[in-house]
Design an enzyme around this catalytic site. Structure first.
Site, short mmCIF file in Angstrom:
data_model
loop_
_atom_site.label_atom_id
_atom_site.label_comp_id
_atom_site.label_asym_id
_atom_site.label_seq_id
_atom_site.Cartn_x
_atom_site.Cartn_y
_atom_site.Cartn_z
CD GLU A 41 -3.48 -0.79 -0.13
OE1 GLU A 41 -3.34 0.52 -0.50
OE2 GLU A 41 -3.53 -1.73 -0.81
CG LEU A 84 10.08 2.46 -5.89
CD1 LEU A 84 9.87 1.80 -4.67
CD2 LEU A 84 8.69 2.78 -6.63
#
Ligand code: SF4
Length: 358
Positions: A41, A84
């Site tokens: 998540e 990321l």
């Protein structure tokens, strides 16, 4: 046509039957655990699933549980997040692991999870429903888009936060409280694979019978969210090499989420012995900013700019040991590939989130 308001059970059934067959076999679904749900998540915030998958696998090999992550050095954690972007997520995940390991009793409600670092309303709802089976709906851009189209809601919202707030009651109303984790994941999956932002795949949509926007042909206009005007930014960067080293700028520890990372220096940070020569131009987007970065080959003085102690000559063989910000590793890799005389370092290949990252 089956209006959603009066056909919630039919909608839930259609969605769950589709999800049972169509869901992608993602690693946190095929081998679920609380830890894998939490990591997935946080990683999925701001990053597309296909981009994050190799990072997730690598993360799990290095940090397989909360305890290992809590005990890891901060530099190692950031290194495994490199590429990321939005590094605050990595720092928060590290803090969260430390807090979770130390907590007794362990958090088991949405409210308790929301008190942990990096966990907002969306992530706490996802964790509560997926890991604990608690009846709470997740609402993000995907869910807003689906609900706005299903109800052909023509209201205009000032931003995503306002839209999320407006659609939360409906998301809760249609939630399958018997299986909230799968329902929430099915909504996310529908938004990611069928009810796409551009060109939704209505002909294969499992809930097309409930969709008023599809019936009226207004899908492309829903939801109506005002976007900020695009801001264009130009940045000039320096490419300086000497003796198997590359000149890099280390971002100051006080500069927020990029603290301590390296990047190509800005051109005006470097003193050059010769005129700079442009060798590459790169474009990327971060939220509403369109950033064009021009990279210039320079012949830097021995120390770069003597007055600038944030500049460092980094041996090429050590590039894989440092954390580079945003897409700088890929740019450096590309430019080094044009240069035959280098001693090639063993760099990992990263799928950069060029349209999101920094
Ligand atoms: Fe989205 Fe089309 Fe399905 Fe409506 S019918 S929910 S617009 S994919």
């Amino acid at each position: 046509m089956k209006p959603l308001a009066t056909n919630k059970p039919g909608f839930r059934n259609a969605l769950s039957q589709w999800y049972a067959k169509a869901q992608r076999p993602l690693p946190w679904r095929t081998e679920p655990s609380l830890y894998r749900t939490v990591v997935s998540e946080l990683m999925a915030q701001q990053t597309q699933i296909k981009t994050m998958l190799p990072y997730f696998e690598r993360w799990m090999r290095r940090f397989p549980d909360f305890e290992t992550l809590a005990a890891a050095p901060a530099g190692d954690v950031l290194k495994h997040w490199e590429g990321l972007g939005y590094y605050t997520r990595a720092r928060n995940l590290h803090k969260l692991a430390k807090a979770y390991v130390a907590m007794e009793p362990k958090p088991e409600t949405r409210e308790a999870w929301q008190a942990l670092p990096g966990i907002g309303p969306y992530t706490s709802a996802a964790i509560a429903s997926i890991a604990y089976g608690l009846p709470t709906a997740v609402v993000d851009g995907n869910v807003v888009r689906i609900l706005a189209r299903l109800t052909d809601d023509s209201r205009s919202f000032k931003g995503n936060a306002e839209a999320v707030k407006a659609f939360s009651p409906l998301a809760e109303a249609v939630l399958d409280t018997r299986n909230p984790g799968d329902h929430n994941q099915a909504m996310m999956e529908l938004g990611a694979t069928v009810c796409l932002k551009n060109k939704p795949l209505c002909t294969v949509c499992p809930v097309v019978d409930f969709c008023q926007a599809r019936r009226r042909g207004t899908q492309d206009e829903r939801p109506r969210i005002e976007r900020k005007a695009t801001v264009k930014v130009e940045i000039d960067r320096a490419w300086a090499r000497r003796d198997g080293q590359l000149l890099l700028h280390r971002i100051s520890e006080s500069s927020g989420q990029l603290a301590g990372q390296y990047e190509l220096p800005k051109l005006d940070q470097v003193e050059s012995l010769k005129p700079a020569r442009r060798i590459a131009s790169k474009t990327r987007a971060i939220t509403h900013h369109r950033i064009r970065e021009h990279i210039y080959a320079v012949e830097a003085t021995a120390t770069g700019n003597p007055g600038n102690n944030s500049l460092h000559w980094v041996p090429l063989k050590d590039l894989d040991r440092i954390t580079l910000s945003g897409p700088h590793r890929r740019w450096i890799e590309e430019i080094l590939d044009w240069t035959p005389d280098r001693q090639r370092p063993n760099l990992p290949t990263h799928a950069e989130t060029e349209n999101l990252d920094r």
